[in-house]
Design an enzyme around this catalytic site. Sequence first.
Site, PDB file in Angstrom:
ATOM      1  N   HIS A  64       0.815  -1.211   0.000  1.00 40.19           N
ATOM      2  CA  HIS A  64       0.000   0.000   0.000  1.00 40.19           C
ATOM      3  C   HIS A  64       0.847   1.258   0.000  1.00 40.19           C
ATOM      4  O   HIS A  64       2.046   1.246   0.294  1.00 40.19           O
ATOM      5  CB  HIS A  64      -0.935   0.016   1.217  1.00 40.19           C
ATOM      6  CG  HIS A  64      -0.229   0.040   2.545  1.00 40.19           C
ATOM      7  ND1 HIS A  64       0.365   1.167   3.071  1.00 40.19           N
ATOM      8  CD2 HIS A  64      -0.028  -0.942   3.456  1.00 40.19           C
ATOM      9  CE1 HIS A  64       0.893   0.889   4.247  1.00 40.19           C
ATOM     10  NE2 HIS A  64       0.679  -0.395   4.499  1.00 40.19           N
ATOM     11  N   CYS A 112       3.212  -5.268   6.400  1.00 38.93           N
ATOM     12  CA  CYS A 112       2.877  -4.979   5.002  1.00 38.93           C
ATOM     13  C   CYS A 112       4.099  -4.475   4.243  1.00 38.93           C
ATOM     14  O   CYS A 112       5.173  -4.319   4.796  1.00 38.93           O
ATOM     15  CB  CYS A 112       1.758  -3.939   4.934  1.00 38.93           C
ATOM     16  SG  CYS A 112       0.164  -4.544   5.491  1.00 38.93           S
TER      17      CYS A 112
END
Length: 392
Positions: free
Chosen positions: A312, A331
Site C-alpha cells: 500500500h 505490510c
Amino acid sequence: MLTWAGLLTVLAVLTGCTGSTPLFGDNRSPGDAIRIFPEDGAENVGADSRIEVTVPDGRLERVKVTRMEDAEHGQVPGRIAEDGRSWAPDKGARRLGLAGKYSVEVVAVDGGGRRSARNTSFTTLVPADRFIGYFKPENRSTVGTGMIVSFDFNRPVRNRAAVEKAIRITTDPAVEVAGHWFGDERLDFRPARYWEPGTEVTVDVGLRDVEGAPGVYGSQRKKFTFRVGRSQTSLVDARAHTMQVRRDGELVSTVPITAGAAKTTTYNGKMVVSELHEVTRMDGRTVGFGGEYDIKDVPHAVRLTKSGTFLHGNYWESPDTFGSDNTSHGCIGLRDVKGGSSDTPAGWFFERTLVGDVVEVVNSADKTVAPDNGLGGWNLGWSRWKAGSALR
C-alpha cells in the site's frame, strides 16, 4: 528502466500496517464514525433486510454495494441523502438475492475535511438443505497470470469428489487444471504454472442437486468466464528494500520499499493480488496491535493475503525510509502522498496492477505464507497441489 529514487518527499507522523490477522473490524470499532448495516461478516441476511450507511457528521463521498463472487455480479442502486449523512437503496430497488455475498465500500469526509474509508461484506440467506460456493475471480474479469479459481462453500462438503467433479474448467488454449481442497469448505483450482497471457477460461458450475453432504444439495448451475491479461510479477527483497516489477519477463522498474520491522516481519513467498482499494482504513485495534495506529485514509491498498498483508501507499514515513529500512507492521509500503497520487511509486504501481498479479517476497525473517492464506497456492509444488484433489 524507471526508478523512483528522486520522487520522495517528507510527510506525516504515523506508522501503520497489518500483520497476520484480519484487517477490518466490525462496525463498532472504536473511533469509526462510518456506520454500516448489516454488520461486517453478517450471515443469513434476509432478502428484504435493511441496508443503510450513515455518518454522524461530515458527509458521505462514495458508497458502493455490490453482489460479488457470483456470476450474477451487480451493483445495488442507491443514493446519498441531500445532507450527505446517509445512503440507502433506491425506492423500488430489487430485493437482495438469496445465497449471495455483498461488499460495501464507503468513503466519507468528516467536518475537518479528513477522508475515512470502510470496506465490509455480508452474505444472504441460503435455505437449510442447500449449499453454494462463493467464487473468485469475478465473471467477465481480466486478471493477472497468477489468478487461482477459488470456491468458498457456505457449508462443509463431505462428498468432495462429487463436488469437485461438478465444477468443470475449460481453457483456450488448452491446459491441465487441477483442484486442491483446503479443509471441507474451500476448493481452489490452478494450472501447473502461471497462466499464459491471453488465455480464456470458462468455469461451468454444475452443483445443482449434487449431494455435498448427507441431505444437503447444491443449488448452483451457472457459468462464468475470465480472461488472463498481460504478465506482471513483482519481486520484493525485504533485505535490499526493493521491489522489481517485471512485465512479460522484462524488468520495467525497481521501486524502493519498506517491509515489516524486526518484530512484525513480512511473510516470504508468492502472494496473489485479491483486492484493490483506492483508499481504506487500517486500525491496529483490529489486528492485535492495540492503539499503535489508526490510519483512516491509507491510499492505493493492494491486498495480498486473507490475514491482512497489503502492499500500500505510505505518506507518513520520512523519505529516507524507503529503500533503506523496514518499519511496517507486516505490510509492504511504497512512497505516496496523503490522498494518493498517480505520480508516486504507490500510485504508479496501483494503476498498473490487476487482481491475479503475483507479488513474491524473499529475504524476510518470517516464514513462507500458508498456501490457503489468500490465494497462496503457488507456494505448493505441482505434485503436492494435485495430491490435494479428491479426484486423484
